[in-house]
Design a protein around this motif. Structure first.
Motif, PDB file in Angstrom:
ATOM      1  N   LEU A  46       0.856  -1.177   0.000  1.00 30.78           N
ATOM      2  CA  LEU A  46       0.000   0.000   0.000  1.00 30.78           C
ATOM      3  C   LEU A  46       0.896   1.232   0.000  1.00 30.78           C
ATOM      4  O   LEU A  46       1.904   1.270   0.708  1.00 30.78           O
ATOM      5  CB  LEU A  46      -0.894  -0.004   1.243  1.00 30.78           C
ATOM      6  N   VAL A  47       0.538   2.239  -0.784  1.00 33.31           N
ATOM      7  CA  VAL A  47       1.361   3.446  -0.899  1.00 33.31           C
ATOM      8  C   VAL A  47       0.478   4.688  -0.795  1.00 33.31           C
ATOM      9  O   VAL A  47      -0.595   4.758  -1.408  1.00 33.31           O
ATOM     10  CB  VAL A  47       2.118   3.479  -2.246  1.00 33.31           C
ATOM     11  N   ARG A  48       0.930   5.660  -0.014  1.00 27.68           N
ATOM     12  CA  ARG A  48       0.244   6.947   0.084  1.00 27.68           C
ATOM     13  C   ARG A  48       0.847   7.910  -0.927  1.00 27.68           C
ATOM     14  O   ARG A  48       2.061   7.987  -1.075  1.00 27.68           O
ATOM     15  CB  ARG A  48       0.418   7.571   1.476  1.00 27.68           C
ATOM     16  N   ILE A  49      -0.021   8.658  -1.613  1.00 28.82           N
ATOM     17  CA  ILE A  49       0.432   9.720  -2.510  1.00 28.82           C
ATOM     18  C   ILE A  49       0.046  11.036  -1.847  1.00 28.82           C
ATOM     19  O   ILE A  49      -1.139  11.310  -1.627  1.00 28.82           O
ATOM     20  CB  ILE A  49      -0.224   9.611  -3.896  1.00 28.82           C
ATOM     21  N   VAL A  50       1.047  11.849  -1.506  1.00 30.28           N
ATOM     22  CA  VAL A  50       0.791  13.082  -0.768  1.00 30.28           C
ATOM     23  C   VAL A  50       1.414  14.264  -1.494  1.00 30.28           C
ATOM     24  O   VAL A  50       2.280  14.106  -2.356  1.00 30.28           O
ATOM     25  CB  VAL A  50       1.350  13.003   0.670  1.00 30.28           C
ATOM     26  N   THR A  51       0.958  15.452  -1.139  1.00 33.38           N
ATOM     27  CA  THR A  51       1.539  16.682  -1.668  1.00 33.38           C
ATOM     28  C   THR A  51       1.692  17.672  -0.528  1.00 33.38           C
ATOM     29  O   THR A  51       0.971  17.590   0.476  1.00 33.38           O
ATOM     30  CB  THR A  51       0.651  17.277  -2.785  1.00 33.38           C
TER      31      THR A  51
END
Length: 213
Positions: A46-51
């Motif tokens: 599982l991977v989080r994509i953040v900014t």
């Protein structure tokens, strides 16, 4: 709206052309502003994509589940506009840009798989961008449905704080909505995860936003 990740986007025959990587949880895969030279396919984990906002705060844009791509903007030699961080131990396949372009020429069917996967990813990101036009309940419903549709088992491995960060809602607002859904047996709340018991009711809630526009 929540979109279903079709099983026809089958990457399994092409994984042998990528480089298998095992990445431990809470590890940064790529960072915002960096220039990449390839993209990743998430096989397990599982991977989080953040900014990062102008004020330096982190905002979650998407949760990548197995079967999805990340870092595809590097195909145009552009800087990453997001940061990717593993939520749990993950297995990814890395595809460098130039060799992948040659691979598409050798395997024309791969072009369609890649294109459809990217389109699906953009639909999910678009949902995230349009969240502000929805009610608080609809925002949370969209996020949960986008993830559980892909995750297949309707268990969403996010915390209440993750949902608050993703939507920009306060943690108190998120708590109240989830408590109401729990009382009505729409979801079960576990430690840092949610189990969707009645996805049909969440879909009906999201559909209201379409009917009212």
């Amino acid at each position: 709206m929540a979109t279903v990740f079709e099983t026809v986007y089958n990457w399994e025959p092409y994984l042998k052309f990528g480089t298998r990587q095992f990445i431990k949880k809470k590890t940064e895969i790529y960072s915002q502003g960096s220039i990449g030279d390839g993209f990743y396919y998430l096989h397990k984990g599982l991977v989080r994509i953040v900014t990062s906002t102008a004020k330096g705060k982190e905002r979650i844009l998407n949760i990548v589940v197995p079967g999805q791509l990340l870092g595809v903007q590097s195909m145009d030699n552009r800087a990453h506009f997001t940061t990717a961080i593993t939520v749990k131990d993950s297995v990814l396949y890395y595809f460098p840009c130039d060799p992948f372009k040659d691979l598409i020429k050798e395997h024309p069917a791969l072009r369609n798989v890649f294109t459809q996967t990217v389109i699906h990813k953009m639909k999910i990101l678009l949902d995230g961008i349009n969240l502000n036009s929805l009610s608080s309940e609809q925002q949370i419903a969209v996020l949960l449905l986008n993830i559980c549709d892909d995750f297949k088992n309707y268990e969403v491995p996010l915390s209440q704080q993750d949902l608050a960060n993703c939507t920009g809602l306060t943690r108190i607002t998120v708590y109240k909505i989830l408590k109401d859904w729990k009382d009505h047996k729409i979801i079960q709340v576990q430690n840092r995860s949610f189990v969707i018991n009645r996805p049909d009711l969440l879909r009906a809630l999201v559909k209201e936003s379409v009917n009212n526009t």
